[in-house]
Design a protein around this motif. Structure first.
Motif, PDB file in Angstrom:
ATOM      1  N   ILE A  45       0.830  -1.208   0.000  1.00 41.44           N
ATOM      2  CA  ILE A  45       0.000   0.000   0.000  1.00 41.44           C
ATOM      3  C   ILE A  45       0.873   1.270   0.000  1.00 41.44           C
ATOM      4  O   ILE A  45       0.476   2.304  -0.529  1.00 41.44           O
ATOM      5  CB  ILE A  45      -0.960  -0.037   1.216  1.00 41.44           C
ATOM      6  N   PHE A  46       2.077   1.168   0.551  1.00 40.57           N
ATOM      7  CA  PHE A  46       2.948   2.353   0.584  1.00 40.57           C
ATOM      8  C   PHE A  46       3.426   2.733  -0.816  1.00 40.57           C
ATOM      9  O   PHE A  46       3.604   3.918  -1.104  1.00 40.57           O
ATOM     10  CB  PHE A  46       4.137   2.125   1.522  1.00 40.57           C
TER      11      PHE A  46
ATOM     12  N   ILE B 289       0.785   4.771  -2.241  1.00 36.99           N
ATOM     13  CA  ILE B 289       0.825   6.141  -1.703  1.00 36.99           C
ATOM     14  C   ILE B 289       1.945   6.926  -2.389  1.00 36.99           C
ATOM     15  O   ILE B 289       1.758   8.081  -2.793  1.00 36.99           O
ATOM     16  CB  ILE B 289       0.979   6.112  -0.169  1.00 36.99           C
TER      17      ILE B 289
ATOM     18  N   PHE C 293       4.009  10.587   5.673  1.00 35.45           N
ATOM     19  CA  PHE C 293       2.578  10.887   5.753  1.00 35.45           C
ATOM     20  C   PHE C 293       2.042  10.438   7.110  1.00 35.45           C
ATOM     21  O   PHE C 293       2.650   9.610   7.802  1.00 35.45           O
ATOM     22  CB  PHE C 293       1.810  10.207   4.608  1.00 35.45           C
ATOM     23  N   LYS C 294       0.890  11.008   7.481  1.00 31.71           N
ATOM     24  CA  LYS C 294       0.300  10.690   8.787  1.00 31.71           C
ATOM     25  C   LYS C 294      -0.203   9.251   8.803  1.00 31.71           C
ATOM     26  O   LYS C 294      -0.819   8.799   7.819  1.00 31.71           O
ATOM     27  CB  LYS C 294      -0.850  11.658   9.088  1.00 31.71           C
ATOM     28  N   ASP C 295       0.060   8.561   9.905  1.00 28.15           N
ATOM     29  CA  ASP C 295      -0.439   7.196  10.060  1.00 28.15           C
ATOM     30  C   ASP C 295      -1.966   7.228  10.144  1.00 28.15           C
ATOM     31  O   ASP C 295      -2.552   8.076  10.818  1.00 28.15           O
ATOM     32  CB  ASP C 295       0.148   6.557  11.331  1.00 28.15           C
TER      33      ASP C 295
ATOM     34  N   HIS D 280       1.920  11.141  14.730  1.00 29.09           N
ATOM     35  CA  HIS D 280       2.354   9.794  14.317  1.00 29.09           C
ATOM     36  C   HIS D 280       2.497   9.815  12.799  1.00 29.09           C
ATOM     37  O   HIS D 280       1.508   9.776  12.063  1.00 29.09           O
ATOM     38  CB  HIS D 280       1.340   8.737  14.764  1.00 29.09           C
TER      39      HIS D 280
ATOM     40  N   LEU E   9       4.587   8.347   9.331  1.00 29.10           N
ATOM     41  CA  LEU E   9       5.360   7.247   8.736  1.00 29.10           C
ATOM     42  C   LEU E   9       6.335   7.830   7.731  1.00 29.10           C
ATOM     43  O   LEU E   9       5.943   8.624   6.870  1.00 29.10           O
ATOM     44  CB  LEU E   9       4.421   6.258   8.045  1.00 29.10           C
TER      45      LEU E   9
ATOM     46  N   ASN F 108       9.437  -1.556  13.086  1.00 28.84           N
ATOM     47  CA  ASN F 108       9.034  -2.920  13.399  1.00 28.84           C
ATOM     48  C   ASN F 108       9.568  -3.853  12.312  1.00 28.84           C
ATOM     49  O   ASN F 108       9.530  -3.508  11.124  1.00 28.84           O
ATOM     50  CB  ASN F 108       7.506  -3.021  13.448  1.00 28.84           C
TER      51      ASN F 108
ATOM     52  N   HIS G  65       9.897   1.275   6.938  1.00 27.37           N
ATOM     53  CA  HIS G  65       9.450   2.607   7.354  1.00 27.37           C
ATOM     54  C   HIS G  65       9.833   2.857   8.799  1.00 27.37           C
ATOM     55  O   HIS G  65       9.999   1.926   9.583  1.00 27.37           O
ATOM     56  CB  HIS G  65       7.936   2.770   7.188  1.00 27.37           C
TER      57      HIS G  65
ATOM     58  N   HIS H  33       8.341   4.839  12.171  1.00 23.14           N
ATOM     59  CA  HIS H  33       7.253   5.538  12.831  1.00 23.14           C
ATOM     60  C   HIS H  33       7.880   6.695  13.596  1.00 23.14           C
ATOM     61  O   HIS H  33       8.785   6.469  14.413  1.00 23.14           O
ATOM     62  CB  HIS H  33       6.542   4.634  13.850  1.00 23.14           C
TER      63      HIS H  33
HETATM   64  P1  5GP Z   1       3.985  -1.588  10.859  1.00 22.35           P
HETATM   65  O1  5GP Z   1       3.150  -2.405  11.791  1.00 22.35           O
HETATM   66  O2  5GP Z   1       4.183  -2.282   9.527  1.00 22.35           O
HETATM   67  O3  5GP Z   1       5.272  -1.126  11.472  1.00 22.35           O
HETATM   68  O4  5GP Z   1       3.180  -0.259  10.616  1.00 22.35           O
HETATM   69  C1  5GP Z   1       2.319  -0.067   9.547  1.00 22.35           C
HETATM   70  C2  5GP Z   1       1.559   1.215   9.825  1.00 22.35           C
HETATM   71  O5  5GP Z   1       0.931   1.620   8.629  1.00 22.35           O
HETATM   72  C3  5GP Z   1       0.457   1.053  10.870  1.00 22.35           C
HETATM   73  O6  5GP Z   1       0.715   1.942  11.963  1.00 22.35           O
HETATM   74  C4  5GP Z   1      -0.822   1.412  10.109  1.00 22.35           C
HETATM   75  O7  5GP Z   1      -1.726   2.148  10.890  1.00 22.35           O
HETATM   76  C5  5GP Z   1      -0.299   2.205   8.935  1.00 22.35           C
HETATM   77  N1  5GP Z   1      -1.100   2.091   7.720  1.00 22.35           N
HETATM   78  C6  5GP Z   1      -1.545   0.927   7.157  1.00 22.35           C
HETATM   79  N2  5GP Z   1      -2.211   1.199   6.019  1.00 22.35           N
HETATM   80  C7  5GP Z   1      -2.188   2.555   5.876  1.00 22.35           C
HETATM   81  C8  5GP Z   1      -2.729   3.432   4.884  1.00 22.35           C
HETATM   82  O8  5GP Z   1      -3.352   3.036   3.906  1.00 22.35           O
HETATM   83  N3  5GP Z   1      -2.515   4.764   5.060  1.00 22.35           N
HETATM   84  C9  5GP Z   1      -1.804   5.254   6.133  1.00 22.35           C
HETATM   85  N4  5GP Z   1      -1.643   6.586   6.204  1.00 22.35           N
HETATM   86  N5  5GP Z   1      -1.287   4.451   7.085  1.00 22.35           N
HETATM   87  C10 5GP Z   1      -1.480   3.114   6.951  1.00 22.35           C
END
Ligand code: 5GP
Length: 114
Positions: free
Chosen positions: A4-5, A8, A27-29, A37, A39, A86, A99, A101
């Motif tokens: 998904i990133f 984006i 971008f904002k989580d 928060h 990313l 993570n 990524h 956070h």
């Molecule tokens: P991870 O667990 O892989 O370290 O973190 C993934 C992060 O991506 C999560 O905090 C989640 O909320 C965020 N996230 C997942 N899908 C999307 C999205 O479509 N848009 C945004 N802005 N954040 C997302």
């Protein structure tokens, strides 16, 4: 593999983008865990921290420089913030595109690992 990133990065799906240059997008989580928060994502598909290679150094540096600039712009440089990556199952990674956070905007307490 694209996540998904990548969508984006390619502006195929919307995100609240707060920073962008040729190496990094931030971008904002969608599910914030702190008042701020964000990313911070390299514009190269590196799945996990395990997959970083020496040739990726420009991207890694660019991510840190982006964090520094974003923290300044959001006014959290002085009070401080937390940066997390993570990795894989035990790390709780959900999106397999490297990524950071960037978390801040309040005292975050002790670092938790449970
Ligand atoms: P991870 O667990 O892989 O370290 O973190 C993934 C992060 O991506 C999560 O905090 C989640 O909320 C965020 N996230 C997942 N899908 C999307 C999205 O479509 N848009 C945004 N802005 N954040 C997302």
């Amino acid at each position: 593999m694209a996540t998904i990133f990548t969508k984006i990065i390619n502006k195929e799906i919307p995100a609240s983008i707060v920073f962008e240059n040729d190496k990094v997008i931030a971008f904002k989580d969608i599910n914030p865990q702190a008042p701020i928060h964000i990313l911070v994502v390299p514009k190269k598909e590196i799945p996990t921290l395990n997959d970083i290679e020496k040739e990726d150094s420009e991207y890694i540096l660019a991510m840190y420089l982006a964090i520094k600039e974003i923290a300044h712009d959001f006014g959290i440089s002085e009070n401080g913030y937390r940066v997390i990556t993570n990795c894989n199952t035990h790390g709780g990674q959900e999106v397999f595109h490297l990524h950071f956070h960037l978390l801040g905007g309040k005292p975050l307490g002790h670092m938790l690992a449970f």
